[in-house]
Scaffold this motif. Structure first.
Motif, PDB file in Angstrom:
ATOM      1  N   ALA A 154      13.603  14.609   0.773  1.00 37.64           N
ATOM      2  CA  ALA A 154      12.346  14.276   0.605  1.00 37.64           C
ATOM      3  C   ALA A 154      11.625  13.119   1.375  1.00 37.64           C
ATOM      4  O   ALA A 154      12.811  12.390   1.548  1.00 37.64           O
ATOM      5  N   ILE A 155      10.510  13.036   1.397  1.00 35.06           N
ATOM      6  CA  ILE A 155       9.977  11.888   2.260  1.00 35.06           C
ATOM      7  C   ILE A 155       8.927  11.374   1.589  1.00 35.06           C
ATOM      8  O   ILE A 155       7.940  12.310   1.137  1.00 35.06           O
ATOM      9  N   GLY A 156       8.864   9.831   1.485  1.00 34.88           N
ATOM     10  CA  GLY A 156       7.779   9.313   1.085  1.00 34.88           C
ATOM     11  C   GLY A 156       6.894   8.516   2.233  1.00 34.88           C
ATOM     12  O   GLY A 156       7.890   8.134   2.865  1.00 34.88           O
ATOM     13  N   TRP A 157       5.744   8.507   2.059  1.00 35.62           N
ATOM     14  CA  TRP A 157       4.651   7.464   2.710  1.00 35.62           C
ATOM     15  C   TRP A 157       4.478   6.558   1.782  1.00 35.62           C
ATOM     16  O   TRP A 157       3.923   6.652   0.584  1.00 35.62           O
ATOM     17  N   PHE A 158       4.513   5.128   2.053  1.00 36.19           N
ATOM     18  CA  PHE A 158       4.194   4.080   1.475  1.00 36.19           C
ATOM     19  C   PHE A 158       3.211   3.089   2.288  1.00 36.19           C
ATOM     20  O   PHE A 158       3.207   3.223   3.501  1.00 36.19           O
ATOM     21  N   ARG A 159       2.330   2.178   1.778  1.00 33.88           N
ATOM     22  CA  ARG A 159       1.606   1.446   2.589  1.00 33.88           C
ATOM     23  C   ARG A 159       1.694  -0.150   1.942  1.00 33.88           C
ATOM     24  O   ARG A 159       1.797  -0.242   0.899  1.00 33.88           O
ATOM     25  N   GLN A 160       1.585  -0.908   2.882  1.00 32.99           N
ATOM     26  CA  GLN A 160       1.495  -2.325   2.241  1.00 32.99           C
ATOM     27  C   GLN A 160       0.244  -3.195   2.902  1.00 32.99           C
ATOM     28  O   GLN A 160       0.668  -3.341   4.121  1.00 32.99           O
ATOM     29  N   ALA A 161      -0.705  -3.588   2.092  1.00 36.25           N
ATOM     30  CA  ALA A 161      -1.614  -4.550   2.739  1.00 36.25           C
ATOM     31  C   ALA A 161      -1.263  -5.937   2.397  1.00 36.25           C
ATOM     32  O   ALA A 161      -0.527  -6.278   1.480  1.00 36.25           O
ATOM     33  N   PRO A 162      -1.993  -7.052   3.301  1.00 34.49           N
ATOM     34  CA  PRO A 162      -1.453  -8.264   3.211  1.00 34.49           C
ATOM     35  C   PRO A 162      -1.645  -8.771   1.955  1.00 34.49           C
ATOM     36  O   PRO A 162      -3.023  -8.538   1.278  1.00 34.49           O
ATOM     37  N   GLY A 163      -0.801  -9.492   1.242  1.00 29.40           N
ATOM     38  CA  GLY A 163      -0.983 -10.111   0.105  1.00 29.40           C
ATOM     39  C   GLY A 163      -0.731  -9.240  -1.269  1.00 29.40           C
ATOM     40  O   GLY A 163      -1.038  -9.435  -2.153  1.00 29.40           O
ATOM     41  N   LYS A 164      -0.834  -8.093  -0.822  1.00 24.49           N
ATOM     42  CA  LYS A 164      -0.580  -6.702  -2.012  1.00 24.49           C
ATOM     43  C   LYS A 164       0.922  -6.160  -1.874  1.00 24.49           C
ATOM     44  O   LYS A 164       1.604  -6.329  -1.130  1.00 24.49           O
ATOM     45  N   GLU A 165       1.174  -5.650  -3.227  1.00 28.50           N
ATOM     46  CA  GLU A 165       2.689  -4.858  -3.313  1.00 28.50           C
ATOM     47  C   GLU A 165       2.722  -3.581  -2.313  1.00 28.50           C
ATOM     48  O   GLU A 165       1.200  -2.889  -2.173  1.00 28.50           O
ATOM     49  N   ARG A 166       3.670  -3.097  -2.286  1.00 26.64           N
ATOM     50  CA  ARG A 166       3.744  -1.736  -1.582  1.00 26.64           C
ATOM     51  C   ARG A 166       3.443  -0.741  -2.402  1.00 26.64           C
ATOM     52  O   ARG A 166       3.706  -0.761  -3.541  1.00 26.64           O
ATOM     53  N   GLU A 167       2.841   0.317  -1.931  1.00 28.20           N
ATOM     54  CA  GLU A 167       2.049   1.339  -2.811  1.00 28.20           C
ATOM     55  C   GLU A 167       2.503   2.437  -2.196  1.00 28.20           C
ATOM     56  O   GLU A 167       2.388   2.890  -0.980  1.00 28.20           O
TER      57      GLU A 167
ATOM     58  N   GLU B 176     -10.214   0.055   3.038  1.00 27.08           N
ATOM     59  CA  GLU B 176      -9.246  -0.494   2.261  1.00 27.08           C
ATOM     60  C   GLU B 176      -7.813   0.349   2.430  1.00 27.08           C
ATOM     61  O   GLU B 176      -6.957   0.134   1.947  1.00 27.08           O
ATOM     62  N   ASP B 177      -7.928   1.157   3.396  1.00 27.09           N
ATOM     63  CA  ASP B 177      -6.592   2.045   3.689  1.00 27.09           C
ATOM     64  C   ASP B 177      -6.080   1.078   4.884  1.00 27.09           C
ATOM     65  O   ASP B 177      -4.650   1.515   5.409  1.00 27.09           O
ATOM     66  N   THR B 178      -6.655  -0.041   5.111  1.00 27.80           N
ATOM     67  CA  THR B 178      -5.851  -0.785   6.215  1.00 27.80           C
ATOM     68  C   THR B 178      -4.513  -1.479   5.584  1.00 27.80           C
ATOM     69  O   THR B 178      -4.687  -1.825   4.671  1.00 27.80           O
ATOM     70  N   ALA B 179      -3.499  -1.132   6.316  1.00 26.12           N
ATOM     71  CA  ALA B 179      -2.176  -1.467   5.905  1.00 26.12           C
ATOM     72  C   ALA B 179      -1.196  -0.980   6.880  1.00 26.12           C
ATOM     73  O   ALA B 179      -1.498  -0.607   7.740  1.00 26.12           O
TER      74      ALA B 179
ATOM     75  N   GLY C 258      11.481   3.227   7.361  1.00 28.61           N
ATOM     76  CA  GLY C 258      11.174   2.672   8.880  1.00 28.61           C
ATOM     77  C   GLY C 258      10.656   1.567   9.026  1.00 28.61           C
ATOM     78  O   GLY C 258      10.755   0.646   7.884  1.00 28.61           O
ATOM     79  N   GLN C 259      10.321   1.053  10.111  1.00 30.16           N
ATOM     80  CA  GLN C 259       9.980  -0.271  10.520  1.00 30.16           C
ATOM     81  C   GLN C 259       8.211  -0.272  10.285  1.00 30.16           C
ATOM     82  O   GLN C 259       7.826  -1.622  10.118  1.00 30.16           O
ATOM     83  N   GLY C 260       7.771   0.703  10.161  1.00 32.28           N
ATOM     84  CA  GLY C 260       6.227   0.712   9.824  1.00 32.28           C
ATOM     85  C   GLY C 260       5.271   0.641  11.220  1.00 32.28           C
ATOM     86  O   GLY C 260       5.542   0.605  11.964  1.00 32.28           O
ATOM     87  N   THR C 261       4.174   1.170  10.798  1.00 28.99           N
ATOM     88  CA  THR C 261       3.193   1.317  11.833  1.00 28.99           C
ATOM     89  C   THR C 261       1.881   0.823  11.065  1.00 28.99           C
ATOM     90  O   THR C 261       1.424   1.082  10.019  1.00 28.99           O
ATOM     91  N   GLN C 262       1.059  -0.021  11.921  1.00 25.86           N
ATOM     92  CA  GLN C 262      -0.287  -0.838  11.427  1.00 25.86           C
ATOM     93  C   GLN C 262      -1.401   0.366  11.540  1.00 25.86           C
ATOM     94  O   GLN C 262      -1.531   0.942  12.507  1.00 25.86           O
ATOM     95  N   VAL C 263      -2.121   0.350  10.367  1.00 22.21           N
ATOM     96  CA  VAL C 263      -3.331   1.206  10.604  1.00 22.21           C
ATOM     97  C   VAL C 263      -4.499   0.346  10.128  1.00 22.21           C
ATOM     98  O   VAL C 263      -4.363  -0.542   9.123  1.00 22.21           O
ATOM     99  N   THR C 264      -5.502   0.095  11.260  1.00 25.83           N
ATOM    100  CA  THR C 264      -6.481  -0.735  10.642  1.00 25.83           C
ATOM    101  C   THR C 264      -7.876  -0.002  10.790  1.00 25.83           C
ATOM    102  O   THR C 264      -8.102   0.550  11.823  1.00 25.83           O
ATOM    103  N   VAL C 265      -8.529   0.019   9.627  1.00 25.85           N
ATOM    104  CA  VAL C 265      -9.955   0.615   9.637  1.00 25.85           C
ATOM    105  C   VAL C 265     -10.880  -0.284   9.524  1.00 25.85           C
ATOM    106  O   VAL C 265     -11.079  -1.054   8.665  1.00 25.85           O
ATOM    107  N   SER C 266     -11.586  -0.499  10.759  1.00 25.96           N
ATOM    108  CA  SER C 266     -12.701  -1.324  10.743  1.00 25.96           C
ATOM    109  C   SER C 266     -13.801  -0.862  11.761  1.00 25.96           C
ATOM    110  O   SER C 266     -13.555  -0.546  12.806  1.00 25.96           O
TER     111      SER C 266
END
Length: 128
Positions: free
Chosen positions: A33-46, A89-92, A119-127
């Protein structure tokens, strides 16, 4: 060596789309199984999304339902996260993860505690 590598992040305007990839090496995603998670600055991993290894069951966080789609291509040993109608708000940093045992407890697909390989993560910025 078990490794997960995310790619596809970047800067996108609100309303835009991105497709993230999670490529595995050292093991076959067929059995995981695979999960996708995200973490924004100052927030917990979601937890964002999950796909099972068996019957293709998927879960989504309420915040992304109807906008994100998870899929897997076992032949390419890759899982994808298609993200549409992106919002600021998807930025993370987005991470993919796999459980050592291959599966997760029923209903726990969006819980980071179920996962061992990250994984090491990939940055997504919505702006604009």
């Amino acid at each position: 060596q078990v490794q997960l590598v995310e790619s596809g992040g970047g800067l996108v305007q609100p309303g835009g789309s991105l497709r993230l990839s999670c490529a595995a090496s050292g093991f076959s995603l067929d059995y995981y199984a695979i999960g996708w998670f995200r973490q924004a600055p100052g927030k917990e991993r979601e937890g964002v999304s999950y796909i099972s290894s068996t019957d293709g069951t998927t879960y989504y966080a309420d915040s992304v339902k109807g906008r994100f789609t998870i899929s897997r291509d076992n032949a390419r040993n890759t899982v994808y996260l298609q993200m549409n109608s992106l919002k600021p708000e998807d930025t993370a940093v987005y991470y993919c993860a796999a459980p050592r045992k291959g599966g997760v407890q029923l209903g726990k697909g969006l819980s980071a505690r179920e996962y061992d390989y990250w994984g090491q993560g990939t940055q997504v910025t919505v702006s604009s």
